[in-house]
Design an enzyme around this catalytic site. Structure first.
Site, PDB file in Angstrom:
ATOM      1  N   TYR A 123      -8.983 -11.119  -7.428  1.00  0.00           N
ATOM      2  CA  TYR A 123      -7.983 -11.133  -8.502  1.00  0.00           C
ATOM      3  C   TYR A 123      -8.176 -12.293  -9.471  1.00  0.00           C
ATOM      4  O   TYR A 123      -7.631 -12.266 -10.568  1.00  0.00           O
ATOM      5  CB  TYR A 123      -6.573 -11.153  -7.896  1.00  0.00           C
ATOM      6  N   HIS A 168      -4.214  -9.577   3.592  1.00  0.00           N
ATOM      7  CA  HIS A 168      -5.677  -9.622   3.637  1.00  0.00           C
ATOM      8  C   HIS A 168      -6.143 -10.516   4.778  1.00  0.00           C
ATOM      9  O   HIS A 168      -5.632 -11.623   4.951  1.00  0.00           O
ATOM     10  CB  HIS A 168      -6.237 -10.159   2.317  1.00  0.00           C
ATOM     11  N   ARG A 209      -0.243  -2.368  -6.677  1.00  0.00           N
ATOM     12  CA  ARG A 209      -0.517  -3.461  -5.729  1.00  0.00           C
ATOM     13  C   ARG A 209      -1.466  -4.477  -6.360  1.00  0.00           C
ATOM     14  O   ARG A 209      -1.263  -5.684  -6.242  1.00  0.00           O
ATOM     15  CB  ARG A 209      -1.108  -2.875  -4.452  1.00  0.00           C
ATOM     16  N   LYS A 268      -2.575  -1.888   7.769  1.00  0.00           N
ATOM     17  CA  LYS A 268      -4.026  -1.779   7.922  1.00  0.00           C
ATOM     18  C   LYS A 268      -4.521  -2.820   8.920  1.00  0.00           C
ATOM     19  O   LYS A 268      -4.160  -3.993   8.842  1.00  0.00           O
ATOM     20  CB  LYS A 268      -4.698  -1.995   6.563  1.00  0.00           C
ATOM     21  N   HIS A 290      -2.089   2.712  -6.283  1.00  0.00           N
ATOM     22  CA  HIS A 290      -2.607   1.459  -5.711  1.00  0.00           C
ATOM     23  C   HIS A 290      -2.776   0.385  -6.782  1.00  0.00           C
ATOM     24  O   HIS A 290      -2.824  -0.808  -6.467  1.00  0.00           O
ATOM     25  CB  HIS A 290      -3.944   1.716  -5.019  1.00  0.00           C
ATOM     26  N   ARG A 348       0.871  -1.164   0.000  1.00  0.00           N
ATOM     27  CA  ARG A 348       0.000   0.000   0.000  1.00  0.00           C
ATOM     28  C   ARG A 348       0.913   1.220   0.000  1.00  0.00           C
ATOM     29  O   ARG A 348       2.034   1.167   0.513  1.00  0.00           O
ATOM     30  CB  ARG A 348      -0.903   0.014   1.233  1.00  0.00           C
TER      31      ARG A 348
END
Length: 351
Positions: A327, A318, A295, A227, A292, A202
Protein backbone atom coordinates in the site's frame (compact mmCIF):
# COMPACT_ATOMS: atom_id res chain seq x y z
CA UNK A 1 -19.87 -39.78 -3.40
CA UNK A 2 -18.05 -40.50 -6.66
CA UNK A 3 -19.33 -40.66 -10.24
CA UNK A 4 -17.51 -43.17 -12.44
CA UNK A 5 -17.42 -42.55 -16.19
CA UNK A 6 -16.00 -44.80 -18.90
CA UNK A 7 -16.42 -45.53 -22.58
CA UNK A 8 -19.58 -47.54 -23.26
CA UNK A 9 -19.69 -47.72 -27.04
CA UNK A 10 -18.70 -45.58 -29.99
CA UNK A 11 -19.86 -42.05 -29.18
CA UNK A 12 -21.27 -42.90 -25.74
CA UNK A 13 -20.08 -42.92 -22.12
CA UNK A 14 -21.44 -44.92 -19.21
CA UNK A 15 -22.11 -43.07 -15.96
CA UNK A 16 -22.39 -44.90 -12.65
CA UNK A 17 -23.09 -43.38 -9.24
CA UNK A 18 -24.74 -44.26 -5.89
CA UNK A 19 -28.51 -44.16 -6.20
CA UNK A 20 -30.39 -41.20 -4.76
CA UNK A 21 -33.33 -39.13 -5.94
CA UNK A 22 -31.05 -36.09 -6.11
CA UNK A 23 -28.47 -37.87 -8.31
CA UNK A 24 -31.17 -39.15 -10.67
CA UNK A 25 -32.57 -35.63 -11.01
CA UNK A 26 -29.08 -34.39 -11.91
CA UNK A 27 -28.43 -36.98 -14.63
CA UNK A 28 -31.87 -36.32 -16.13
CA UNK A 29 -30.64 -32.80 -16.93
CA UNK A 30 -28.18 -34.25 -19.48
CA UNK A 31 -29.67 -34.27 -22.97
CA UNK A 32 -29.50 -37.64 -24.72
CA UNK A 33 -29.09 -39.69 -21.54
CA UNK A 34 -30.50 -43.24 -21.43
CA UNK A 35 -30.98 -45.73 -18.62
CA UNK A 36 -29.67 -49.20 -19.55
CA UNK A 37 -31.65 -51.55 -17.35
CA UNK A 38 -29.58 -54.64 -18.15
CA UNK A 39 -26.32 -52.99 -17.07
CA UNK A 40 -27.85 -50.81 -14.35
CA UNK A 41 -26.05 -47.73 -15.71
CA UNK A 42 -26.80 -44.44 -17.39
CA UNK A 43 -25.40 -43.72 -20.85
CA UNK A 44 -24.76 -40.23 -22.22
CA UNK A 45 -23.33 -38.88 -25.52
CA UNK A 46 -19.53 -38.67 -25.48
CA UNK A 47 -18.80 -35.00 -26.15
CA UNK A 48 -17.18 -32.07 -24.37
CA UNK A 49 -20.44 -30.27 -23.57
CA UNK A 50 -21.93 -33.31 -21.80
CA UNK A 51 -18.73 -33.87 -19.81
CA UNK A 52 -18.64 -30.22 -18.72
CA UNK A 53 -22.29 -30.53 -17.66
CA UNK A 54 -21.43 -33.61 -15.57
CA UNK A 55 -18.74 -31.59 -13.81
CA UNK A 56 -21.20 -28.80 -13.06
CA UNK A 57 -23.91 -31.15 -11.84
CA UNK A 58 -21.83 -33.46 -9.66
CA UNK A 59 -18.69 -31.39 -9.00
CA UNK A 60 -15.35 -31.84 -10.76
CA UNK A 61 -13.75 -33.46 -7.71
CA UNK A 62 -16.35 -36.23 -7.71
CA UNK A 63 -16.19 -37.29 -11.39
CA UNK A 64 -13.66 -39.98 -12.32
CA UNK A 65 -12.95 -41.51 -15.71
CA UNK A 66 -11.90 -45.12 -16.35
CA UNK A 67 -8.27 -44.20 -17.07
CA UNK A 68 -7.70 -43.12 -13.49
CA UNK A 69 -10.56 -44.71 -11.60
CA UNK A 70 -8.06 -46.90 -9.77
CA UNK A 71 -6.77 -43.81 -7.98
CA UNK A 72 -10.09 -43.10 -6.29
CA UNK A 73 -8.74 -44.46 -2.99
CA UNK A 74 -5.88 -41.96 -3.12
CA UNK A 75 -8.29 -39.12 -3.85
CA UNK A 76 -10.44 -40.12 -0.88
CA UNK A 77 -7.36 -40.34 1.33
CA UNK A 78 -6.19 -36.93 0.09
CA UNK A 79 -9.56 -35.37 0.87
CA UNK A 80 -9.60 -36.90 4.35
CA UNK A 81 -6.03 -35.77 5.10
CA UNK A 82 -6.86 -32.20 4.10
CA UNK A 83 -9.86 -32.28 6.43
CA UNK A 84 -7.86 -33.72 9.32
CA UNK A 85 -5.26 -30.97 8.94
CA UNK A 86 -8.07 -28.40 9.08
CA UNK A 87 -7.50 -26.93 5.64
CA UNK A 88 -10.29 -24.60 4.56
CA UNK A 89 -13.06 -25.99 2.33
CA UNK A 90 -11.85 -23.67 -0.42
CA UNK A 91 -8.27 -25.03 -0.23
CA UNK A 92 -9.50 -28.63 -0.08
CA UNK A 93 -11.48 -28.14 -3.27
CA UNK A 94 -8.56 -26.42 -5.01
CA UNK A 95 -5.98 -29.10 -4.09
CA UNK A 96 -8.28 -31.96 -5.11
CA UNK A 97 -8.96 -30.21 -8.39
CA UNK A 98 -5.25 -29.78 -9.17
CA UNK A 99 -4.49 -33.46 -8.49
CA UNK A 100 -7.53 -34.60 -10.48
CA UNK A 101 -6.50 -32.50 -13.49
CA UNK A 102 -2.94 -33.87 -13.25
CA UNK A 103 -4.31 -37.40 -13.50
CA UNK A 104 -6.57 -36.44 -16.38
CA UNK A 105 -3.66 -34.93 -18.28
CA UNK A 106 -1.27 -37.90 -17.96
CA UNK A 107 -3.80 -40.75 -17.67
CA UNK A 108 -1.48 -42.45 -15.17
CA UNK A 109 -1.89 -43.53 -11.58
CA UNK A 110 -0.28 -41.26 -9.02
CA UNK A 111 2.53 -43.70 -8.22
CA UNK A 112 3.70 -43.58 -11.85
CA UNK A 113 3.81 -39.80 -12.12
CA UNK A 114 7.31 -38.38 -11.61
CA UNK A 115 8.85 -34.91 -11.45
CA UNK A 116 9.18 -34.65 -15.24
CA UNK A 117 5.47 -35.43 -15.62
CA UNK A 118 4.60 -32.69 -13.17
CA UNK A 119 6.88 -30.20 -14.93
CA UNK A 120 5.25 -31.06 -18.26
CA UNK A 121 1.82 -30.46 -16.72
CA UNK A 122 2.92 -27.14 -15.21
CA UNK A 123 4.31 -26.11 -18.61
CA UNK A 124 0.88 -26.79 -20.10
CA UNK A 125 -0.63 -24.46 -17.46
CA UNK A 126 1.83 -21.75 -18.51
CA UNK A 127 0.92 -22.25 -22.17
CA UNK A 128 -2.75 -21.96 -21.18
CA UNK A 129 -1.95 -18.53 -19.64
CA UNK A 130 -2.83 -19.61 -16.10
CA UNK A 131 -1.78 -17.07 -13.47
CA UNK A 132 1.36 -17.46 -11.37
CA UNK A 133 -0.86 -17.77 -8.28
CA UNK A 134 -2.80 -20.64 -9.87
CA UNK A 135 0.39 -22.51 -10.82
CA UNK A 136 1.91 -21.84 -7.40
CA UNK A 137 -1.14 -23.39 -5.78
CA UNK A 138 -0.83 -26.43 -8.05
CA UNK A 139 2.76 -26.94 -6.87
CA UNK A 140 1.57 -26.73 -3.24
CA UNK A 141 -1.13 -29.33 -3.96
CA UNK A 142 1.37 -31.78 -5.47
CA UNK A 143 3.78 -31.29 -2.57
CA UNK A 144 0.99 -31.98 -0.10
CA UNK A 145 0.08 -35.15 -2.03
CA UNK A 146 3.57 -36.65 -2.03
CA UNK A 147 5.12 -35.28 1.15
CA UNK A 148 2.19 -34.94 3.56
CA UNK A 149 -0.10 -37.73 2.37
CA UNK A 150 2.34 -40.33 1.05
CA UNK A 151 5.12 -39.42 3.53
CA UNK A 152 7.78 -39.48 0.83
CA UNK A 153 10.25 -37.11 2.51
CA UNK A 154 13.07 -37.79 0.09
CA UNK A 155 10.97 -37.21 -3.02
CA UNK A 156 12.90 -35.43 -5.76
CA UNK A 157 10.59 -32.43 -5.89
CA UNK A 158 12.84 -29.44 -6.50
CA UNK A 159 10.36 -27.72 -8.78
CA UNK A 160 10.81 -23.97 -8.64
CA UNK A 161 7.72 -21.92 -7.99
CA UNK A 162 6.78 -19.41 -10.69
CA UNK A 163 7.60 -15.77 -10.15
CA UNK A 164 4.45 -13.88 -9.26
CA UNK A 165 3.47 -10.71 -11.05
CA UNK A 166 3.92 -7.60 -8.95
CA UNK A 167 0.55 -6.00 -9.58
CA UNK A 168 -0.58 -3.01 -7.57
CA UNK A 169 -4.09 -3.08 -6.13
CA UNK A 170 -6.78 -0.83 -7.54
CA UNK A 171 -7.77 1.85 -5.02
CA UNK A 172 -10.78 4.16 -4.81
CA UNK A 173 -10.37 7.74 -3.65
CA UNK A 174 -12.54 8.98 -0.79
CA UNK A 175 -14.94 10.75 -3.14
CA UNK A 176 -15.53 7.54 -5.12
CA UNK A 177 -16.17 5.59 -1.90
CA UNK A 178 -18.72 8.21 -0.84
CA UNK A 179 -20.47 8.04 -4.23
CA UNK A 180 -20.71 4.26 -4.04
CA UNK A 181 -22.21 4.40 -0.54
CA UNK A 182 -24.68 7.12 -1.57
CA UNK A 183 -25.79 5.10 -4.60
CA UNK A 184 -27.15 2.30 -2.37
CA UNK A 185 -30.73 2.90 -1.23
CA UNK A 186 -31.31 -0.42 0.53
CA UNK A 187 -30.33 -0.05 4.21
CA UNK A 188 -29.01 -3.59 4.56
CA UNK A 189 -26.90 -3.35 1.41
CA UNK A 190 -25.58 0.05 2.43
CA UNK A 191 -24.60 -1.34 5.83
CA UNK A 192 -22.65 -4.18 4.19
CA UNK A 193 -20.74 -1.86 1.85
CA UNK A 194 -19.95 0.61 4.64
CA UNK A 195 -18.84 -2.11 7.04
CA UNK A 196 -16.44 -3.70 4.55
CA UNK A 197 -14.83 -0.34 3.83
CA UNK A 198 -14.84 1.02 7.42
CA UNK A 199 -13.23 -2.13 8.85
CA UNK A 200 -11.12 -3.35 5.93
CA UNK A 201 -12.93 -6.69 5.74
CA UNK A 202 -12.64 -9.47 3.21
CA UNK A 203 -16.02 -10.16 1.62
CA UNK A 204 -16.18 -13.64 3.21
CA UNK A 205 -15.49 -12.10 6.62
CA UNK A 206 -18.41 -9.71 6.23
CA UNK A 207 -20.72 -12.52 5.12
CA UNK A 208 -19.78 -14.71 8.10
CA UNK A 209 -20.18 -12.10 10.82
CA UNK A 210 -22.45 -12.95 13.73
CA UNK A 211 -24.26 -10.45 15.93
CA UNK A 212 -22.02 -11.35 18.87
CA UNK A 213 -18.94 -10.30 16.86
CA UNK A 214 -19.91 -6.64 17.13
CA UNK A 215 -18.41 -5.14 20.29
CA UNK A 216 -20.20 -1.79 20.54
CA UNK A 217 -18.70 -0.96 23.94
CA UNK A 218 -15.12 -1.10 22.70
CA UNK A 219 -15.88 -0.08 19.12
CA UNK A 220 -14.34 -3.27 17.77
CA UNK A 221 -15.32 -6.08 15.43
CA UNK A 222 -14.14 -9.60 16.26
CA UNK A 223 -13.19 -11.48 13.07
CA UNK A 224 -13.13 -15.21 13.79
CA UNK A 225 -11.51 -17.96 11.74
CA UNK A 226 -10.40 -15.66 8.94
CA UNK A 227 -7.82 -16.50 6.29
CA UNK A 228 -5.23 -18.84 7.76
CA UNK A 229 -7.69 -19.84 10.54
CA UNK A 230 -6.74 -16.69 12.45
CA UNK A 231 -8.83 -14.42 14.67
CA UNK A 232 -8.33 -10.67 14.92
CA UNK A 233 -10.00 -7.43 15.94
CA UNK A 234 -10.62 -4.51 13.64
CA UNK A 235 -12.28 -1.09 13.83
CA UNK A 236 -15.96 -0.35 14.38
CA UNK A 237 -16.43 3.29 13.43
CA UNK A 238 -18.94 5.50 15.22
CA UNK A 239 -20.77 6.22 11.96
CA UNK A 240 -20.95 2.50 11.25
CA UNK A 241 -22.29 1.77 14.74
CA UNK A 242 -25.10 4.30 14.29
CA UNK A 243 -26.06 2.76 10.95
CA UNK A 244 -26.03 -0.74 12.46
CA UNK A 245 -28.43 0.40 15.18
CA UNK A 246 -30.85 1.59 12.50
CA UNK A 247 -30.37 -1.66 10.63
CA UNK A 248 -31.08 -3.74 13.76
CA UNK A 249 -34.36 -1.92 14.42
CA UNK A 250 -35.69 -2.70 10.95
CA UNK A 251 -34.22 -6.12 10.08
CA UNK A 252 -33.87 -7.64 13.59
CA UNK A 253 -31.28 -10.32 12.71
CA UNK A 254 -31.18 -13.23 15.17
CA UNK A 255 -27.86 -15.01 14.56
CA UNK A 256 -25.98 -13.84 11.49
CA UNK A 257 -25.39 -10.11 11.23
CA UNK A 258 -26.42 -10.18 7.58
CA UNK A 259 -28.90 -12.98 7.03
CA UNK A 260 -29.68 -14.64 3.71
CA UNK A 261 -33.13 -14.77 2.19
CA UNK A 262 -34.36 -17.66 4.34
CA UNK A 263 -32.97 -16.18 7.57
CA UNK A 264 -31.30 -19.45 8.58
CA UNK A 265 -28.04 -18.87 6.70
CA UNK A 266 -25.86 -15.81 6.23
CA UNK A 267 -25.84 -13.77 3.06
CA UNK A 268 -23.69 -15.28 0.32
CA UNK A 269 -20.41 -13.83 -0.92
CA UNK A 270 -21.83 -13.66 -4.44
CA UNK A 271 -24.81 -11.63 -3.24
CA UNK A 272 -22.46 -9.06 -1.68
CA UNK A 273 -20.39 -8.93 -4.85
CA UNK A 274 -23.51 -8.23 -6.90
CA UNK A 275 -24.54 -5.44 -4.51
CA UNK A 276 -21.14 -3.78 -4.92
CA UNK A 277 -21.02 -4.21 -8.69
CA UNK A 278 -24.42 -2.56 -9.03
CA UNK A 279 -23.44 0.27 -6.67
CA UNK A 280 -20.13 0.97 -8.44
CA UNK A 281 -21.89 1.08 -11.81
CA UNK A 282 -24.60 3.38 -10.48
CA UNK A 283 -21.96 5.65 -8.92
CA UNK A 284 -20.22 5.99 -12.29
CA UNK A 285 -16.90 4.49 -11.18
CA UNK A 286 -14.82 3.83 -14.32
CA UNK A 287 -11.96 1.94 -12.67
CA UNK A 288 -11.79 -1.84 -12.75
CA UNK A 289 -12.89 -2.59 -9.19
CA UNK A 290 -14.43 -5.33 -7.07
CA UNK A 291 -15.78 -5.44 -3.55
CA UNK A 292 -12.23 -6.33 -2.40
CA UNK A 293 -11.18 -2.88 -3.63
CA UNK A 294 -12.92 -1.45 -0.55
CA UNK A 295 -10.41 -3.34 1.65
CA UNK A 296 -7.50 -1.99 -0.41
CA UNK A 297 -8.95 1.51 -0.15
CA UNK A 298 -9.37 1.19 3.64
CA UNK A 299 -5.68 0.35 4.06
CA UNK A 300 -4.49 3.03 1.63
CA UNK A 301 -6.59 5.78 3.22
CA UNK A 302 -5.34 4.85 6.71
CA UNK A 303 -1.77 5.07 5.47
CA UNK A 304 -2.39 8.44 3.83
CA UNK A 305 -3.81 9.72 7.13
CA UNK A 306 -0.60 8.80 8.95
CA UNK A 307 -1.53 5.46 10.53
CA UNK A 308 1.52 3.32 11.29
CA UNK A 309 1.96 0.42 8.86
CA UNK A 310 2.22 -2.04 11.77
CA UNK A 311 -1.27 -1.15 12.97
CA UNK A 312 -2.66 -1.48 9.45
CA UNK A 313 -1.08 -4.94 9.25
CA UNK A 314 -2.89 -5.97 12.44
CA UNK A 315 -6.22 -4.57 11.29
CA UNK A 316 -5.99 -6.40 7.96
CA UNK A 317 -4.77 -9.64 9.52
CA UNK A 318 -1.66 -9.90 7.36
CA UNK A 319 0.87 -12.46 8.57
CA UNK A 320 3.80 -10.63 6.98
CA UNK A 321 4.51 -6.87 6.93
CA UNK A 322 5.69 -7.24 3.34
CA UNK A 323 2.09 -7.94 2.31
CA UNK A 324 0.94 -4.67 3.86
CA UNK A 325 3.84 -2.69 2.41
CA UNK A 326 2.27 -2.88 -1.05
CA UNK A 327 0.00 0.00 0.00
CA UNK A 328 3.00 2.31 0.23
CA UNK A 329 3.18 2.02 -3.58
CA UNK A 330 -0.36 3.29 -4.14
CA UNK A 331 -0.52 5.88 -1.37
CA UNK A 332 -0.50 9.53 -2.43
CA UNK A 333 0.84 10.70 0.94
CA UNK A 334 4.53 10.73 0.01
CA UNK A 335 4.14 11.30 -3.73
CA UNK A 336 2.43 14.63 -3.02
CA UNK A 337 5.69 15.95 -1.59
CA UNK A 338 7.67 15.20 -4.75
CA UNK A 339 7.81 17.81 -7.48
CA UNK A 340 7.95 16.65 -11.09
CA UNK A 341 11.03 17.93 -12.98
CA UNK A 342 8.63 19.22 -15.66
CA UNK A 343 7.01 21.56 -13.10
CA UNK A 344 10.44 22.89 -12.12
CA UNK A 345 11.27 23.66 -15.75
CA UNK A 346 7.93 25.35 -16.39
CA UNK A 347 8.25 27.41 -13.19
CA UNK A 348 11.65 28.66 -14.34
CA UNK A 349 10.22 29.65 -17.71
CA UNK A 350 7.43 31.64 -15.99
CA UNK A 351 10.03 33.50 -13.93
Amino acid sequence: MFVHVKKYSEGFLSVKFPYSVENVEKIRKVDGRKWIESDKIWVIPDNEDRIKLLYRLFGKDNVFFENYEYDKDTMIALKNELKIRNYSVKTQKAYLGHVRRLLQFHKKCIDNIDKDDIKLYLLRLVDANKSAAYIDQAVSAFKFLYIDLKNIDDVDFDIKRPKREQKLPSVLNTNEVFKIIESVDNLKHRAIIMLIYSAGLRVSEAANLRIEDIDSKRNLIHIKGAKGKKDRYTLLSNAMLELLRQYFKIYRPECWLFEGQNGEKHITVRSIQKVFEKAAFKAGVKKKVSVHTLRHSFATHLLENGTDLRYIQELLGHASPSTTEIYTHVSERDFAKIQSPLDRIMNKVKL
